[in-house]
Design a protein around this motif. Sequence first.
Motif, PDB file in Angstrom:
ATOM      1  N   UNK A 105      19.367 -21.455   7.668  1.00 12.06           N
ATOM      2  CA  UNK A 105      19.552 -21.173   6.260  1.00 12.06           C
ATOM      3  C   UNK A 105      20.841 -21.840   5.812  1.00 12.06           C
ATOM      4  N   UNK A 106      20.763 -22.694   4.798  1.00 10.95           N
ATOM      5  CA  UNK A 106      21.932 -23.419   4.316  1.00 10.95           C
ATOM      6  C   UNK A 106      22.490 -22.705   3.083  1.00 10.95           C
ATOM      7  N   UNK A 107      23.754 -22.299   3.182  1.00  8.72           N
ATOM      8  CA  UNK A 107      24.392 -21.504   2.136  1.00  8.72           C
ATOM      9  C   UNK A 107      25.687 -22.172   1.706  1.00  8.72           C
ATOM     10  N   UNK A 108      25.895 -22.273   0.399  1.00  3.87           N
ATOM     11  CA  UNK A 108      27.164 -22.732  -0.162  1.00  3.87           C
ATOM     12  C   UNK A 108      27.775 -21.568  -0.926  1.00  3.87           C
ATOM     13  N   UNK A 109      29.000 -21.205  -0.569  1.00  5.61           N
ATOM     14  CA  UNK A 109      29.771 -20.200  -1.291  1.00  5.61           C
ATOM     15  C   UNK A 109      30.695 -20.936  -2.250  1.00  5.61           C
ATOM     16  N   UNK A 126      36.679 -13.868  -0.197  1.00  4.06           N
ATOM     17  CA  UNK A 126      35.398 -13.319   0.243  1.00  4.06           C
ATOM     18  C   UNK A 126      34.712 -14.207   1.265  1.00  4.06           C
ATOM     19  N   UNK A 127      34.882 -15.521   1.146  1.00  2.00           N
ATOM     20  CA  UNK A 127      34.128 -16.481   1.950  1.00  2.00           C
ATOM     21  C   UNK A 127      34.249 -16.269   3.463  1.00  2.00           C
ATOM     22  N   UNK A 128      35.444 -15.999   4.028  1.00  2.00           N
ATOM     23  CA  UNK A 128      35.514 -15.843   5.483  1.00  2.00           C
ATOM     24  C   UNK A 128      34.646 -14.707   6.021  1.00  2.00           C
ATOM     25  N   UNK A 188      25.999 -19.062  -3.589  1.00  2.00           N
ATOM     26  CA  UNK A 188      26.583 -17.793  -4.006  1.00  2.00           C
ATOM     27  C   UNK A 188      27.795 -18.091  -4.868  1.00  2.00           C
ATOM     28  N   UNK A 189      27.788 -17.574  -6.093  1.00  2.00           N
ATOM     29  CA  UNK A 189      28.863 -17.838  -7.052  1.00  2.00           C
ATOM     30  C   UNK A 189      29.712 -16.587  -7.272  1.00  2.00           C
ATOM     31  N   UNK A 190      31.024 -16.760  -7.229  1.00  2.00           N
ATOM     32  CA  UNK A 190      31.971 -15.723  -7.643  1.00  2.00           C
ATOM     33  C   UNK A 190      33.100 -16.424  -8.367  1.00  2.00           C
ATOM     34  N   UNK A 191      33.137 -16.230  -9.664  1.00  2.00           N
ATOM     35  CA  UNK A 191      34.050 -17.016 -10.486  1.00  2.00           C
ATOM     36  C   UNK A 191      34.394 -16.220 -11.739  1.00  2.00           C
ATOM     37  N   UNK A 192      35.585 -16.426 -12.264  1.00  2.00           N
ATOM     38  CA  UNK A 192      35.936 -15.682 -13.461  1.00  2.00           C
ATOM     39  C   UNK A 192      37.327 -15.956 -13.986  1.00  2.00           C
ATOM     40  N   UNK A 224      22.809 -16.690  -6.146  1.00  2.00           N
ATOM     41  CA  UNK A 224      23.212 -15.284  -6.181  1.00  2.00           C
ATOM     42  C   UNK A 224      24.560 -15.232  -6.871  1.00  2.00           C
ATOM     43  N   UNK A 225      24.590 -14.625  -8.046  1.00  2.00           N
ATOM     44  CA  UNK A 225      25.811 -14.592  -8.848  1.00  2.00           C
ATOM     45  C   UNK A 225      26.465 -13.229  -8.701  1.00  2.00           C
ATOM     46  N   UNK A 226      27.737 -13.216  -8.337  1.00  2.00           N
ATOM     47  CA  UNK A 226      28.490 -11.976  -8.185  1.00  2.00           C
ATOM     48  C   UNK A 226      29.371 -11.797  -9.411  1.00  2.00           C
ATOM     49  N   UNK A 227      29.191 -10.687 -10.124  1.00  2.00           N
ATOM     50  CA  UNK A 227      30.049 -10.390 -11.259  1.00  2.00           C
ATOM     51  C   UNK A 227      31.422  -9.949 -10.790  1.00  2.00           C
ATOM     52  N   UNK A 228      32.469 -10.431 -11.438  1.00  2.00           N
ATOM     53  CA  UNK A 228      33.837 -10.092 -11.057  1.00  2.00           C
ATOM     54  C   UNK A 228      34.112  -8.608 -11.272  1.00  2.00           C
ATOM     55  N   UNK A 229      34.747  -7.953 -10.301  1.00  2.00           N
ATOM     56  CA  UNK A 229      35.193  -6.578 -10.509  1.00  2.00           C
ATOM     57  C   UNK A 229      36.370  -6.537 -11.473  1.00  2.00           C
ATOM     58  N   UNK A 230      36.715  -5.341 -11.906  1.00  2.00           N
ATOM     59  CA  UNK A 230      37.849  -5.180 -12.809  1.00  2.00           C
ATOM     60  C   UNK A 230      39.135  -5.678 -12.151  1.00  2.00           C
ATOM     61  N   UNK A 231      40.080  -6.114 -12.979  1.00  2.00           N
ATOM     62  CA  UNK A 231      41.397  -6.541 -12.488  1.00  2.00           C
ATOM     63  C   UNK A 231      42.456  -5.646 -13.123  1.00  2.00           C
ATOM     64  N   UNK A 232      43.697  -5.791 -12.650  1.00  2.00           N
ATOM     65  CA  UNK A 232      44.753  -4.891 -13.105  1.00  2.00           C
ATOM     66  C   UNK A 232      45.053  -5.060 -14.588  1.00  2.00           C
TER      67      UNK A 232
END
Length: 229
Positions: A6-10, A19-21, A66-70, A110-118
């Motif tokens: 399975x080929x995955x790009x984070x 998160x990537x490691x 897999x996307x995590x961006x914000x 697979x899109x990950x929504x950003x959690x809240x920040x300070x």
Amino acid sequence: TAEDKLRVVLAGDSVMNGLAPAVATALNEGGESDVAYELAPSIARDAASRVLWQRQLEESRPDLVVMLIGTWERGDANFEPGDPAWAPWYQEQVLDPFAEMITAGGTRVLWIGMPAVADEANTLQLVALNSQFRDLAERDDMVDYIEGGEYLNGPDGGYTDRLPREDGTVERVRRVDGLHLCPGGSERLAIPVVQYAQEQWDVAVGFDWQNAPWRVPPTLDHPEECPPV
């Protein structure tokens, strides 16, 4: 399988870098996945960045991105999330063309929504961004969405840097900068990503990946940013 992995790009910004490691360790050590990390501070908007993305897709031929961006996606020269004209512009000019480029060859997202920040003002903009990512998944069968806040936000849905473990003890999940992930937060957010890969492709996962060396220096490059609770 080990012969046909399975080929995955984070892909994402510095939060994905934390998160990537965890995700890469879990999937790569299962022996049936090949996971790579691609720094992408923002979604491709111009011709040059699209060419780089196209090249990456052609070279790696991923089954999953897999996307995590914000953080760097919150502002633009003309609009900011929350402005009345922002949502249709962002959907038509940025988000949909980007998703179409990735999925055109059969790659799932697979899109990950950003959690809240300070910073509360930044959190409000991230909420607007997450709504667009969630809507994209609803209208595009090749895109799925995970709400990152479900795993890292506090009981009230807002920012927290500490969460309880199953045994009742407390662990730090966010760095002292109020944005990035500590190992505990990386593990919590990696779990739904790993489960998604297992559900979609039935891939093996590394044994006890949660306690692998990715949790400690030098992988955690600034341990002082995750002091003991």
